[in-house]
Write a protein that holds these residues in place. Structure first.
Motif, PDB file in Angstrom:
ATOM      1  N   PHE A 190       0.785  -1.203  -0.195  1.00 58.26           N
ATOM      2  CA  PHE A 190      -0.077  -0.052   0.081  1.00 58.26           C
ATOM      3  C   PHE A 190       0.749   1.346  -0.203  1.00 58.26           C
ATOM      4  O   PHE A 190       0.579   2.336  -0.645  1.00 58.26           O
ATOM      5  CB  PHE A 190      -0.964   0.059   1.240  1.00 58.26           C
ATOM      6  N   GLN A 191       1.915   1.280   0.783  1.00 55.09           N
ATOM      7  CA  GLN A 191       2.837   2.377   0.908  1.00 55.09           C
ATOM      8  C   GLN A 191       3.298   2.392  -0.594  1.00 55.09           C
ATOM      9  O   GLN A 191       3.647   3.867  -1.039  1.00 55.09           O
ATOM     10  CB  GLN A 191       3.985   2.218   1.839  1.00 55.09           C
ATOM     11  N   THR A 192       3.915   1.487  -1.199  1.00 51.49           N
ATOM     12  CA  THR A 192       4.524   1.646  -2.609  1.00 51.49           C
ATOM     13  C   THR A 192       3.699   2.265  -3.340  1.00 51.49           C
ATOM     14  O   THR A 192       4.106   3.257  -4.051  1.00 51.49           O
ATOM     15  CB  THR A 192       5.124   0.263  -2.946  1.00 51.49           C
ATOM     16  N   PHE A 193       2.526   1.707  -3.587  1.00 50.15           N
ATOM     17  CA  PHE A 193       1.630   2.316  -4.632  1.00 50.15           C
ATOM     18  C   PHE A 193       1.359   3.775  -4.157  1.00 50.15           C
ATOM     19  O   PHE A 193       1.137   4.412  -5.139  1.00 50.15           O
ATOM     20  CB  PHE A 193       0.216   1.628  -4.592  1.00 50.15           C
ATOM     21  N   GLY A 194       1.049   4.161  -2.974  1.00 47.62           N
ATOM     22  CA  GLY A 194       0.823   5.264  -2.559  1.00 47.62           C
ATOM     23  C   GLY A 194       1.930   6.514  -2.760  1.00 47.62           C
ATOM     24  O   GLY A 194       1.646   7.510  -3.202  1.00 47.62           O
TER      25      GLY A 194
END
Length: 224
Positions: free
Chosen positions: A141-145
């Motif tokens: 989630f953090q990477t895509f965010g």
């Protein structure tokens, strides 16, 4: 007679100019051939492996280009989905990650490569959700965010974010408003996407549109 010779000369010059306009560098020829194989309708591990081999050969020569590393990583990620054991899946995904890391050396903070990092982790969760879901999901989630923040118009970052949201919503028995909203934006971004001629990624539109259709279907039992 002079007029005929002049017309012939003009025609020959025109053909020469067309030939020059259509001329491709070895890099362009190699990338086009590898991309055709990667996205061939036939698909399958053999095609993807051959495509990966081509991209890696190109990458070894064109060390300043990030695109060959990106597509080689994508090919290995897709191959992993066809493997039958976790060890083979992980082997392919580790290869994909190393290619992404090398690509980032040529193009630091590249949003497509960062998105590919998240994609690799997302697939790794899918291969062993019981063990990896809790430990990797937050990172994905953090990477895509991060990718979306870097480039809000990138459709692949939003498509994959929507897939993660959809899986989380399903796991917790929630509605799919969040993932569908993200998908809507992804499809809008795909519609505005342009091919800038440098072999940057444009793939994933069909998957986004199909997922959005599922969002638009009535909920089970609705209307009865």
């Amino acid at each position: 007679m002079k007029s005929l010779k002049l017309n012939t000369l003009i025609a020959l010059l025109a053909l020469l100019l067309v030939g020059q306009a259509n001329a491709q560098t070895p890099y362009e020829k190699g990338m086009k051939a590898a991309l055709e194989q990667l996205f061939s309708a036939d698909g399958g591990k053999e095609n993807w492996q051959n495509a990966a081999n081509k991209f890696e050969r190109i990458a070894n020569v064109e060390k300043d280009k990030w695109q060959p590393h990106y597509y080689a990583a994508l090919a290995y990620a897709w191959m992993a989905t066809k493997e039958e054991t976790l060890s083979l899946q992980d082997e392919k995904m580790n290869r994909a990650r190393k290619l992404v890391e090398t690509g980032l050396e040529a193009s630091p903070d590249n949003v497509e490569l960062i998105t590919m990092q998240g994609y690799a982790d997302m697939l790794s969760i899918a291969f062993d959700p019981g063990t990896r879901g809790q430990t990797l999901s937050t990172r994905v989630f953090q990477t895509f965010g991060k990718a979306i923040q870097m480039d809000p118009t990138n459709p692949r970052a939003r498509l994959f974010m929507a897939q993660m949201q959809d899986g989380t919503e399903s796991f917790f028995g929630q509605g799919h408003e969040g993932s569908c909203q993200t998908l809507t934006k992804a499809v809008e971004n795909y519609a505005l996407q342009k091919d800038n001629g440098d072999f940057s990624p444009t793939w994933g539109q069909g998957a986004a549109e199909q997922m959005l259709k599922n969002c638009q279907k009535p909920a089970e039992g609705e209307g009865n």
